[in-house]
Motif scaffolding. Structure first.
Motif, short mmCIF file in Angstrom:
data_model
loop_
_atom_site.label_atom_id
_atom_site.label_comp_id
_atom_site.label_asym_id
_atom_site.label_seq_id
_atom_site.Cartn_x
_atom_site.Cartn_y
_atom_site.Cartn_z
N GLY A 41 5.75 3.79 -5.21
CA GLY A 41 6.00 3.99 -3.69
C GLY A 41 4.90 4.00 -2.81
O GLY A 41 4.73 3.54 -1.84
N GLY A 42 4.02 4.89 -3.40
CA GLY A 42 2.75 5.34 -2.82
C GLY A 42 2.09 3.93 -2.52
O GLY A 42 1.37 3.68 -1.51
N LEU A 43 1.88 3.12 -3.64
CA LEU A 43 1.13 1.87 -3.59
C LEU A 43 1.78 0.86 -2.42
O LEU A 43 1.08 0.37 -1.95
CB LEU A 43 0.99 1.29 -4.82
N ILE A 44 2.91 0.81 -2.90
CA ILE A 44 3.77 -0.12 -1.85
C ILE A 44 3.46 0.42 -0.42
O ILE A 44 3.62 -0.17 0.65
CB ILE A 44 5.05 -0.25 -2.18
N GLY A 45 3.46 1.64 -0.20
CA GLY A 45 3.41 2.24 1.06
C GLY A 45 2.48 2.23 1.75
O GLY A 45 2.39 2.02 2.90
N SER A 46 1.25 2.04 0.98
CA SER A 46 -0.16 2.09 1.57
C SER A 46 -0.26 0.68 1.98
O SER A 46 -1.01 0.59 3.01
CB SER A 46 -0.97 2.50 0.61
N LEU A 47 0.46 -0.28 1.52
CA LEU A 47 0.42 -1.63 2.02
C LEU A 47 0.95 -1.90 3.38
O LEU A 47 0.56 -2.59 4.25
CB LEU A 47 1.00 -2.60 1.02
N SER A 48 2.04 -1.11 3.67
CA SER A 48 2.59 -0.95 4.87
C SER A 48 2.16 0.19 5.97
O SER A 48 2.82 0.12 7.22
CB SER A 48 4.08 -0.95 4.84
N GLY A 49 1.26 0.71 5.32
CA GLY A 49 0.34 1.78 6.31
C GLY A 49 1.21 3.33 6.19
O GLY A 49 0.76 4.12 6.99
N ASN A 50 2.16 3.34 5.28
CA ASN A 50 2.78 4.76 5.24
C ASN A 50 2.87 5.29 3.79
O ASN A 50 4.01 5.11 3.34
CB ASN A 50 3.87 4.78 6.03
N PHE A 51 1.71 6.02 3.30
CA PHE A 51 1.59 6.09 1.85
C PHE A 51 2.52 7.23 1.73
O PHE A 51 3.32 7.19 0.69
CB PHE A 51 0.20 6.73 1.41
N GLY A 52 2.66 8.31 2.58
CA GLY A 52 3.49 9.49 2.24
C GLY A 52 4.91 9.21 2.26
O GLY A 52 5.66 9.56 1.00
N TRP A 53 5.40 8.38 3.04
CA TRP A 53 6.94 8.01 2.81
C TRP A 53 7.22 7.15 1.65
O TRP A 53 8.42 7.32 0.95
CB TRP A 53 7.49 7.42 4.12
#
Length: 89
Positions: A41-53
C-alpha cells in the motif's frame, strides 16, 4: 537513504520477522499480512503522492487477508484431524 541506513532497516525487518517464530499462528498470519499490505500500500500510495494513507489502507487490507487465510488454514487443519481420528472400514 545512505547505505548504513538501508542495512539497519533490513536488519530491523529481519529481526521483527524472526521474532514471530514462537507466536500464535493467528497473530503471526495477521501481522505478516498487515506488514505486507502496508509495504504494498505504501508503494502504491507513493505513486499517487500519498504514502501514509496507502500504507494504512494496505495494512488494514493485509491484516484482513491474513485473518481470512488463518480461518481457512484452521478449517483445513481441523478437517484433517477429524479424518485422521475417524475409524476406517
Amino acid at each position: 537513504m545512505t547505505r548504513i541506513a538501508r542495512i539497519a532497516a533490513a536488519g530491523g525487518i529481519l529481526l521483527a520477522v524472526g521474532a514471530c517464530a514462537d507466536t500464535d499462528p493467528t497473530l503471526r498470519r495477521a501481522g505478516l499480512g498487515a506488514a505486507g499490505g502496508a509495504a504494498a500500500g505504501g508503494l502504491i500510495g507513493s505513486l499517487s503522492g500519498n504514502f501514509g494513507w496507502g500504507a494504512l489502507i494496505g495494512a488494514g487490507a493485509g491484516a484482513a487477508g491474513g485473518l481470512l487465510y488463518d480461518y481457512h488454514r484452521r478449517s483445513v487443519d481441523d478437517a484433517y484431524r477429524r479424518g485422521q481420528q475417524s475409524p476406517t472400514r
